[in-house]
Motif scaffolding. Structure first.
Motif, PDB file in Angstrom:
ATOM      1  N   MET A  14       0.841  -1.200   0.000  1.00  0.00           N
ATOM      2  CA  MET A  14       0.000   0.000   0.000  1.00  0.00           C
ATOM      3  C   MET A  14       0.877   1.251   0.000  1.00  0.00           C
ATOM      4  N   ASN A  15       0.499   2.226  -0.816  1.00  0.00           N
ATOM      5  CA  ASN A  15       1.238   3.476  -0.842  1.00  0.00           C
ATOM      6  C   ASN A  15       1.084   4.220   0.478  1.00  0.00           C
ATOM      7  N   ALA A  16       2.046   5.097   0.754  1.00  0.00           N
ATOM      8  CA  ALA A  16       1.977   5.889   1.985  1.00  0.00           C
ATOM      9  C   ALA A  16       0.704   6.731   2.001  1.00  0.00           C
ATOM     10  N   LEU A  17       0.047   6.781   3.147  1.00  0.00           N
ATOM     11  CA  LEU A  17      -1.158   7.595   3.293  1.00  0.00           C
ATOM     12  C   LEU A  17      -0.778   9.061   3.413  1.00  0.00           C
ATOM     13  N   HIS A  18      -1.514   9.916   2.748  1.00  0.00           N
ATOM     14  CA  HIS A  18      -1.331  11.358   2.865  1.00  0.00           C
ATOM     15  C   HIS A  18      -2.262  11.864   3.958  1.00  0.00           C
ATOM     16  N   VAL A  19      -1.673  12.478   4.968  1.00  0.00           N
ATOM     17  CA  VAL A  19      -2.413  12.871   6.165  1.00  0.00           C
ATOM     18  C   VAL A  19      -2.282  14.369   6.409  1.00  0.00           C
ATOM     19  N   ALA A  20      -3.398  15.023   6.686  1.00  0.00           N
ATOM     20  CA  ALA A  20      -3.400  16.421   7.126  1.00  0.00           C
ATOM     21  C   ALA A  20      -3.670  16.435   8.622  1.00  0.00           C
ATOM     22  N   LEU A  21      -2.824  17.116   9.390  1.00  0.00           N
ATOM     23  CA  LEU A  21      -3.036  17.257  10.826  1.00  0.00           C
ATOM     24  C   LEU A  21      -3.890  18.488  11.092  1.00  0.00           C
TER      25      LEU A  21
END
Length: 226
Positions: free
Chosen positions: A1-8
């Protein structure tokens, strides 16, 4: 799985950067792509991770708005509040997942991945998973726990004890206990001096939300830059 893009999503830079530091060994799995506290999430992200430190809880308007944002794949609330009724209210409010702030970094990463693929939505740890105080928060270097720091941050914002109890879903007696232990830690004896100490030590948010009275879910939120 590709890295998840996360907004804090949090109003305190030290808190947001503390979460980034906590995840630093997992950049192949989690990539924080939005950390600007003074703008809305506008880049497509897999997850908006809403940290409740000194903010409203996940059953309030801000999470409802995040859930309606087409740029966000899933909204995950990151909180110390483990009350089942509250968690159910948060999920009804539009959140896709709920994660305990007591999880170690490896479990946090696994929880975000599970929520992203739509399996287990709630991750609270368990008897075999030790509770940790990871990340960072204002006053940690002064010996304040995250809960003490959160209460002091809300005092610095000008909230009364009753408003803090409502904001954090803690009892008035618990709030008073945290205030007393906080005062001892920073060597003050009054609310006024505690506020002054808080202002001098980074307890004012880096982003200011106008929330008095707080809008109901679905109502537009007004924000101003600090």
């Amino acid at each position: 799985m590709n890295a998840l893009h996360v907004a804090l999503v949090n109003d305190y830079e030290v808190v947001a950067r503390g979460v980034v530091g906590m995840l630093r060994s997992y950049t192949n799995r989690i990539r924080v792509v939005e950390l600007d506290l003074n703008k809305q999430v506008d880049e497509r992200v897999d997850i908006a991770l809403y940290d409740t430190f000194a903010g409203t809880q996940g059953d309030r308007a801000v999470v409802h708005q995040l859930a309606a944002n087409s740029s966000i794949g899933a909204v995950v609330v990151y909180s110390w509040n483990l009350d089942p009724a509250h968690i159910a209210a948060v999920l009804r409010n539009g959140a896709d997942g709920y994660v305990s702030k007591g999880l170690p970094a490896s479990k946090l990463v696994a929880a975000l991945e599970a929520i992203h693929v739509g399996t287990e939505r709630v991750h609270l740890g368990g008897p075999n998973i030790p509770t940790v105080q990871a990340g960072d928060w204002p006053g940690r270097e002064e010996g304040l726990t995250e809960r003490e720091a959160e209460v002091l941050a809300l005092i610095t914002q000008g909230l009364s004890n009753l408003e803090i109890a409502e904001r954090t879903h803690l009892s008035i007696n618990s709030i008073k206990t945290y205030i007393r232990s906080c005062y001892r830690a920073i060597s003050v004896t009054s609310r006024t001096t505690a506020v002054l100490w808080g202002i001098e030590h980074g307890f004012r948010p880096d982003r200011v939300r106008i929330e008095h009275p707080e809008p109901s879910p679905g109502t537009a939120e007004i924000t101003v830059n600090a």
